[in-house]
Design an enzyme around this catalytic site. Sequence first.
Site, PDB file in Angstrom:
ATOM      1  N   TRP A 127       0.609  -1.184  -0.125  1.00  0.00           N
ATOM      2  CA  TRP A 127       0.023   0.119  -0.034  1.00  0.00           C
ATOM      3  C   TRP A 127       1.047   1.169   0.128  1.00  0.00           C
ATOM      4  O   TRP A 127       1.761   1.118   1.050  1.00  0.00           O
ATOM      5  CB  TRP A 127      -0.774   0.083   1.149  1.00  0.00           C
ATOM      6  CG  TRP A 127      -1.841   0.868   1.472  1.00  0.00           C
ATOM      7  CD1 TRP A 127      -2.648   1.568   0.447  1.00  0.00           C
ATOM      8  CD2 TRP A 127      -2.086   1.921   2.379  1.00  0.00           C
ATOM      9  NE1 TRP A 127      -3.515   2.438   1.092  1.00  0.00           N
ATOM     10  CE2 TRP A 127      -3.249   2.780   2.192  1.00  0.00           C
ATOM     11  CE3 TRP A 127      -1.447   1.948   3.592  1.00  0.00           C
ATOM     12  CZ2 TRP A 127      -3.674   3.852   3.163  1.00  0.00           C
ATOM     13  CZ3 TRP A 127      -2.103   2.870   4.780  1.00  0.00           C
ATOM     14  CH2 TRP A 127      -3.095   3.633   4.301  1.00  0.00           C
ATOM     15  N   ASP A 208      -0.220  -5.854   9.261  1.00  0.00           N
ATOM     16  CA  ASP A 208      -1.435  -4.662   9.083  1.00  0.00           C
ATOM     17  C   ASP A 208      -2.664  -5.556   8.517  1.00  0.00           C
ATOM     18  O   ASP A 208      -2.509  -6.433   7.522  1.00  0.00           O
ATOM     19  CB  ASP A 208      -0.953  -3.787   7.867  1.00  0.00           C
ATOM     20  CG  ASP A 208      -1.939  -3.032   7.353  1.00  0.00           C
ATOM     21  OD1 ASP A 208      -3.099  -2.773   7.835  1.00  0.00           O
ATOM     22  OD2 ASP A 208      -1.797  -2.202   6.409  1.00  0.00           O
ATOM     23  N   ALA A 210      -6.593  -4.815   7.357  1.00  0.00           N
ATOM     24  CA  ALA A 210      -7.550  -3.932   7.004  1.00  0.00           C
ATOM     25  C   ALA A 210      -8.505  -4.599   6.326  1.00  0.00           C
ATOM     26  O   ALA A 210      -9.637  -3.813   6.075  1.00  0.00           O
ATOM     27  CB  ALA A 210      -6.665  -2.906   6.141  1.00  0.00           C
ATOM     28  N   LYS A 243     -13.413  -0.885   6.613  1.00  0.00           N
ATOM     29  CA  LYS A 243     -13.993  -1.703   5.467  1.00  0.00           C
ATOM     30  C   LYS A 243     -14.725  -2.817   5.872  1.00  0.00           C
ATOM     31  O   LYS A 243     -16.125  -2.804   5.305  1.00  0.00           O
ATOM     32  CB  LYS A 243     -12.859  -2.676   4.770  1.00  0.00           C
ATOM     33  CG  LYS A 243     -11.460  -1.626   4.509  1.00  0.00           C
ATOM     34  CD  LYS A 243     -11.360  -0.835   3.379  1.00  0.00           C
ATOM     35  CE  LYS A 243     -10.202   0.231   3.920  1.00  0.00           C
ATOM     36  NZ  LYS A 243      -9.563   0.660   2.699  1.00  0.00           N
TER      37      LYS A 243
HETATM   38  C1  LMR Z   1      -6.685   1.892  -0.715  1.00  0.00           C
HETATM   39  O1  LMR Z   1      -5.822   1.438  -0.597  1.00  0.00           O
HETATM   40  O2  LMR Z   1      -7.474   2.343  -1.621  1.00  0.00           O
HETATM   41  C2  LMR Z   1      -7.598   2.224   0.815  1.00  0.00           C
HETATM   42  O3  LMR Z   1      -6.814   1.842   1.863  1.00  0.00           O
HETATM   43  C3  LMR Z   1      -7.881   3.654   0.644  1.00  0.00           C
HETATM   44  C4  LMR Z   1      -6.709   4.524   1.170  1.00  0.00           C
HETATM   45  O4  LMR Z   1      -6.613   5.135   2.111  1.00  0.00           O
HETATM   46  O5  LMR Z   1      -5.544   4.538   0.390  1.00  0.00           O
END
Ligand code: LMR
Length: 394
Positions: A127, A208, A210, A243
Site C-alpha cells: 500500500w 497490517d 485492514a 472496510k
Molecule cells: C486503498 O488502498 O485504496 C484504501 O486503503 C484507501 C486509502 O486510504 O488508500
Amino acid sequence: MFERLNRQPADKILALMSAYKADDRDTKIDLGVGVYKDAEGNTPVMRAVKEAEKRIQANQTTKSYVGLAGDPAFGAAMKDLVLADSVAHDRVAAVATPGGTGAIRQGLELIRLANPEARIWLSAPTWPNHPSIVKYLKMEMAEYRYFDDATRGVDFEGMMADLRTVAAGDVVLVHGCCHNPTGANLTLDQWDQVISLLDARGAVPFVDIAYQGFGDGLDADGAATRKVVAAFENVLIAASCSKNFGIYRERTGILMAVSKDSDQAAVAQDNMNFLNRQNYSFPPDHGARVVTEILTDPSLRADWEAELEEVRNTMLGLRRQLADELRQRSNSDRFDFLADHRGMFSRLGTTPDKVEALRADHGIYMVGDSRMNIAGLNERTVPILAKAIIDAGV
Ligand code: LMR
C-alpha cells in the site's frame, strides 16, 4: 515562512479519485480507491451500524473524554475479533487510533521509540502509504519481493530469499490477509515457513490487517495474524474497521502490541497512550463505540456477520464472473488468477500505458500499477471491463 514549502508528491490513489470525479463520461467505471460498492455503486451504511448508532444516540448521556487508549471495551472486543485466543490478552497493549492508517503511524512511532535502528521491511509492492509514512518518519526502509508478475501469485522464493537477510530487531510489515495492492496471498503453510524464518532471524512482525472478512471469512482471514501472534514475544498489529464495518469516514482502528508478559505490556501501553497524547490526544470514539456495540450484542453481531458475508460473496462472484468472461474472450486461462485472488483488490499485472489506455479510451479507472478494486464492478460492468482489457491488448 510558507514560501519555503514545496508541493508534496500526489498520493496515487487519492489523485485517481479526483480524476474520476472530474470525468464527465457516464460510462466511466471507478476501480480506484478501496471502498466497497454495491451493485448500484453505493457504499451503504451497514444495517448493524445503523442500529448501533440508533442505540448510542438514544442511550449516550455524555460526550466527555473517554481515555487516551480509547474505551477499554473496544480494545477487548477487537482483541477477540482479530487475535481470538492466540495469546493471553494481558500480554497485549492496545490503543484506539484514527483508522488503520493511524494505527500504522502510531505503531511505527512506537518502534522508533523502542529501537530507532530498526529497519522497516515492506513487501514490494505494498500500500503506497506504508513507504510514505516510513519515509516521513525518517526511518530506514527495506523491501522484500512479494509478487510474481508472471503468475500473478506470490513470489514465495523471492520473498524467502529477501527475508533471509533481515537483521535481528528489524521489523517486517506483513498484510494479515487480502494483500493490498495485489490480492495474492500466502497459504497457511507458507505463513508457517515465513514465521520460522523471521523467528530465526530475530525479527519483529508488524501485521497490517485492514480487510478481515473480505477474503475467506472472519476467522479464516484472522488465521495468519493469530499464527504470527502465537509464535513471537513481540508483535505489532494494526487493524482497521473502515472496510469490514463500512465506517470509513469515522476513522476507526486499533494498534495492538504484544509483549512477552503483562508487566512489559503495561510499559508498552504507557508508551502508546503517550504517543496518542502527543499526536492527537484522545482518539475518536464514535466509530469505536459502534463497533463495540455490534461485537458485544449477539443479535447485532449476527446481522453484521451476515451482511459482511453478503459483501464477501458478492466480491467472490464478481471475481469468478470476470475470470470466466476473460477466459472466453482471451481463449486462455491466463486471467484465472483473478478468481484465486482474495480481498478487494487484484493486480492485473499490466503496464502503466495500458492502464492509461483503459482510462483514456474506455473510462476505466484503476491505479497506475494496475490495481483494480473488484468491488467497483457489478454484473453489468464486468463484461465491459473484460472487453476493454482484451481490446487494450493486456
Ligand atoms: C486503498 O488502498 O485504496 C484504501 O486503503 C484507501 C486509502 O486510504 O488508500
